[in-house]
Scaffold this motif. Structure first.
Motif, PDB file in Angstrom:
ATOM      1  N   LYS A   1      51.521  59.524  29.373  1.00 38.29           N
ATOM      2  CA  LYS A   1      50.835  58.261  29.688  1.00 38.29           C
ATOM      3  C   LYS A   1      51.153  57.801  31.104  1.00 38.29           C
ATOM      4  O   LYS A   1      52.264  57.995  31.595  1.00 38.29           O
ATOM      5  CB  LYS A   1      51.255  57.169  28.693  1.00 38.29           C
ATOM      6  N   MET A   2      50.182  57.193  31.750  1.00 42.66           N
ATOM      7  CA  MET A   2      50.388  56.596  33.068  1.00 42.66           C
ATOM      8  C   MET A   2      51.227  55.335  32.911  1.00 42.66           C
ATOM      9  O   MET A   2      51.365  54.796  31.794  1.00 42.66           O
ATOM     10  CB  MET A   2      49.047  56.261  33.712  1.00 42.66           C
ATOM     11  N   PRO A   3      51.817  54.830  34.005  1.00 38.47           N
ATOM     12  CA  PRO A   3      52.580  53.581  33.895  1.00 38.47           C
ATOM     13  C   PRO A   3      51.719  52.451  33.326  1.00 38.47           C
ATOM     14  O   PRO A   3      50.523  52.362  33.603  1.00 38.47           O
ATOM     15  CB  PRO A   3      52.959  53.290  35.353  1.00 38.47           C
ATOM     16  N   ALA A   4      52.344  51.608  32.521  1.00 36.70           N
ATOM     17  CA  ALA A   4      51.606  50.526  31.854  1.00 36.70           C
ATOM     18  C   ALA A   4      50.900  49.619  32.859  1.00 36.70           C
ATOM     19  O   ALA A   4      49.772  49.175  32.631  1.00 36.70           O
ATOM     20  CB  ALA A   4      52.561  49.715  30.984  1.00 36.70           C
ATOM     21  N   VAL A   5      51.564  49.357  34.003  1.00 38.21           N
ATOM     22  CA  VAL A   5      50.946  48.453  34.990  1.00 38.21           C
ATOM     23  C   VAL A   5      49.714  49.100  35.627  1.00 38.21           C
ATOM     24  O   VAL A   5      48.773  48.411  36.016  1.00 38.21           O
ATOM     25  CB  VAL A   5      51.943  48.043  36.097  1.00 38.21           C
ATOM     26  N   GLN A   6      49.701  50.428  35.729  1.00 30.92           N
ATOM     27  CA  GLN A   6      48.512  51.093  36.271  1.00 30.92           C
ATOM     28  C   GLN A   6      47.356  50.992  35.289  1.00 30.92           C
ATOM     29  O   GLN A   6      46.203  50.800  35.683  1.00 30.92           O
ATOM     30  CB  GLN A   6      48.802  52.559  36.584  1.00 30.92           C
ATOM     31  N   ALA A   7      47.660  51.110  34.002  1.00 36.74           N
ATOM     32  CA  ALA A   7      46.604  51.022  32.985  1.00 36.74           C
ATOM     33  C   ALA A   7      46.047  49.609  32.887  1.00 36.74           C
ATOM     34  O   ALA A   7      44.881  49.414  32.541  1.00 36.74           O
ATOM     35  CB  ALA A   7      47.154  51.444  31.628  1.00 36.74           C
ATOM     36  N   HIS A   8      46.876  48.602  33.206  1.00 40.09           N
ATOM     37  CA  HIS A   8      46.456  47.191  33.229  1.00 40.09           C
ATOM     38  C   HIS A   8      45.764  46.789  31.928  1.00 40.09           C
ATOM     39  O   HIS A   8      44.678  46.199  31.911  1.00 40.09           O
ATOM     40  CB  HIS A   8      45.529  46.950  34.416  1.00 40.09           C
ATOM     41  N   GLY A   9      46.408  47.154  30.813  1.00 38.65           N
ATOM     42  CA  GLY A   9      45.873  46.760  29.513  1.00 38.65           C
ATOM     43  C   GLY A   9      44.854  47.723  28.940  1.00 38.65           C
ATOM     44  O   GLY A   9      44.404  47.542  27.806  1.00 38.65           O
ATOM     45  N   GLY A  10      44.485  48.757  29.697  1.00 37.02           N
ATOM     46  CA  GLY A  10      43.498  49.711  29.210  1.00 37.02           C
ATOM     47  C   GLY A  10      44.149  50.966  28.667  1.00 37.02           C
ATOM     48  O   GLY A  10      45.361  51.005  28.422  1.00 37.02           O
ATOM     49  N   GLU A  11      43.357  51.995  28.460  1.00 36.81           N
ATOM     50  CA  GLU A  11      43.830  53.267  27.941  1.00 36.81           C
ATOM     51  C   GLU A  11      44.861  53.879  28.883  1.00 36.81           C
ATOM     52  O   GLU A  11      44.650  53.970  30.083  1.00 36.81           O
ATOM     53  CB  GLU A  11      42.644  54.230  27.782  1.00 36.81           C
ATOM     54  N   ARG A  12      45.999  54.326  28.331  1.00 33.27           N
ATOM     55  CA  ARG A  12      47.088  54.828  29.167  1.00 33.27           C
ATOM     56  C   ARG A  12      47.146  56.348  29.263  1.00 33.27           C
ATOM     57  O   ARG A  12      47.987  56.882  29.979  1.00 33.27           O
ATOM     58  CB  ARG A  12      48.435  54.311  28.654  1.00 33.27           C
ATOM     59  N   GLU A  13      46.304  57.045  28.567  1.00 30.64           N
ATOM     60  CA  GLU A  13      46.364  58.502  28.597  1.00 30.64           C
ATOM     61  C   GLU A  13      46.109  59.017  30.012  1.00 30.64           C
ATOM     62  O   GLU A  13      45.199  58.555  30.696  1.00 30.64           O
ATOM     63  CB  GLU A  13      45.318  59.105  27.646  1.00 30.64           C
ATOM     64  N   ARG A  14      46.925  59.980  30.421  1.00 28.76           N
ATOM     65  CA  ARG A  14      46.747  60.574  31.741  1.00 28.76           C
ATOM     66  C   ARG A  14      45.488  61.446  31.779  1.00 28.76           C
ATOM     67  O   ARG A  14      45.169  62.130  30.815  1.00 28.76           O
ATOM     68  CB  ARG A  14      47.962  61.431  32.111  1.00 28.76           C
ATOM     69  N   MET A  15      44.847  61.447  32.954  1.00 30.39           N
ATOM     70  CA  MET A  15      43.726  62.359  33.164  1.00 30.39           C
ATOM     71  C   MET A  15      44.220  63.737  33.593  1.00 30.39           C
ATOM     72  O   MET A  15      43.613  64.745  33.279  1.00 30.39           O
ATOM     73  CB  MET A  15      42.780  61.801  34.230  1.00 30.39           C
ATOM     74  N   VAL A  16      45.319  63.757  34.366  1.00 28.49           N
ATOM     75  CA  VAL A  16      45.856  65.030  34.856  1.00 28.49           C
ATOM     76  C   VAL A  16      47.370  65.038  34.633  1.00 28.49           C
ATOM     77  O   VAL A  16      47.995  63.985  34.520  1.00 28.49           O
ATOM     78  CB  VAL A  16      45.543  65.240  36.359  1.00 28.49           C
TER      79      VAL A  16
END
Length: 365
Positions: A80-95
């Motif tokens: 998962k990407m950092p929570a702040v990067q997701a900003h409440g959205g889906e946290r699954e990494r693309m790469v």
């Protein structure tokens, strides 16, 4: 009758001799043509192939014992990407962690970003307000830049970092100037000085254009002399490109992706015609309106393209906007700007490299 027979015999012999002469001439002509073809082939084979251009930079070697960024992350952080990067959205990494190419992109070039990361210092030598370049003398600047670059080599040794100077080459201004285009050209002496500084330190130089009311292509041609150097690349500051009747710094500027692509293709042709190392075009953006028609921007076989999020302020907000403008509106590579004096907090190399995708260019202002 004998006389007639003799004449007939002479005629037949003459005809035979002429025929033999034509066959011989034809054979000789064919032989000559074959010889010419062989000579051309031999000449072509003898001509040396054009040599590959030398690499005009040197990445900083990771410190002994440095480990790949992924090795120090938890399983959740890898997925998962950092929570702040997701900003409440889906946290699954693309790469995967460590990958700099955005999802679905490829790099057919041999450019610097393919196997490396770039760390750049941004600004203008005559202005402290425009970035760190104006705060330090050149040699001290290079020393600090190498120190910052080393932090990224150590944080991700699988992608050693290259130092780069990002010099504002055309400076947007609020008065129209001599040409009425609302920009001021950095002196050739200053450009030469930083080109030489970069070369002496095995670093890269990126020339940043702020456009004013001028076109992207006009400004590319203004700095073409330096873009033909093996270690020099292009950056476009979209927010300073305003329409006629508007003023940079007062009105928010905008660049159409088609104009960026015209520059990409122009530089791509320049690389081919001058046997240059492959180049980078970096496009700055901090608001939606500043860069439109992104789908028109495409890398080529010898030009890499990076979209750079360059807003300042709260780190969490910046990371979420990197997700919006770079990750979700992908072209090829991502860039992220860090402000030493305006960001809260100033992210460490390790924190920057947790983002999805990993920024390939990190510039400091």
């Amino acid at each position: 009758m004998k006389k007639f027979s003799m004449l007939l015999l002479l005629a037949v012999v003459a005809f035979f001799l002429v025929a033999c002469s034509e066959d011989t001439a034809s054979t000789n002509n064919e032989k000559t043509a074959d010889e010419e073809t062989d000579q051309k082939v031999e000449k072509k084979e003898a001509e040396p192939e054009e040599e590959e251009p030398e690499t005009p930079y040197k990445a900083l070697e990771p410190a002994e014992g440095s480990e790949p960024i992924a090795d120090g992350l938890t399983e959740e952080e890898k997925e998962k990407m950092p929570a702040v990067q997701a900003h409440g959205g889906e946290r699954e990494r693309m790469v995967p962690v460590g990958q700099t190419l955005v999802k679905g992109a490829e790099d057919k070039s041999d450019g610097p970003l393919k196997d490396h990361r770039i760390v750049a210092y941004y600004g203008h030598p005559n202005s402290e307000n425009m970035g760190i370049l104006g705060e330090m003398e050149p040699e001290a600047l290079m020393s600090k830049l190498k120190e910052q670059t080393q932090a990224y080599s150590d944080a991700d040794p699988e992608r050693p970092a290259i130092p780069m100077i990002e010099l504002i080459t055309t400076v947007a201004q609020r008065n129209p100037g001599e040409e009425g285009k609302y920009f001021h050209m950095t002196s050739p002496e200053d450009i030469d000085r930083y080109a030489e500084l970069a070369e002496e330190n095995d670093a890269l130089l990126m020339l940043d254009v702020q456009l004013g009311t001028d076109s992207v292509m006009n400004q590319v041609k203004l700095i073409e002399k330096w873009l033909k150097m093996p270690n020099v690349h292009l950056a476009i500051d979209t927010e300073f490109h305003v329409a006629e009747g508007e003023t940079p710094g007062i009105n928010l500027g905008q660049v159409d992706g088609a104009e960026v692509q015209e520059a990409v293709e122009y530089i791509s042709k320049m690389v081919e015609e001058n046997n240059l190392p492959d180049k980078i075009v970096l496009v700055h953006q901090f608001m939606d309106e500043a860069l439109t028609n992104k789908d028109a921007i495409q890398p080529t076989d010898n030009v890499e393209v990076a979209l750079n999020y360059d807003g300042w302020g709260a780190a969490g907000t910046k990371m979420s906007l990197y997700r919006k403008f770079v990750r979700n509106e992908a072209v090829q590579y991502g860039g992220f700007k860090v402000f030493y004096k305006k960001d809260e907090p100033v992210l460490t190399a390790e924190e920057v490299l947790k983002m999805d995708p990993n920024p390939s260019i990190i510039n400091y202002q």
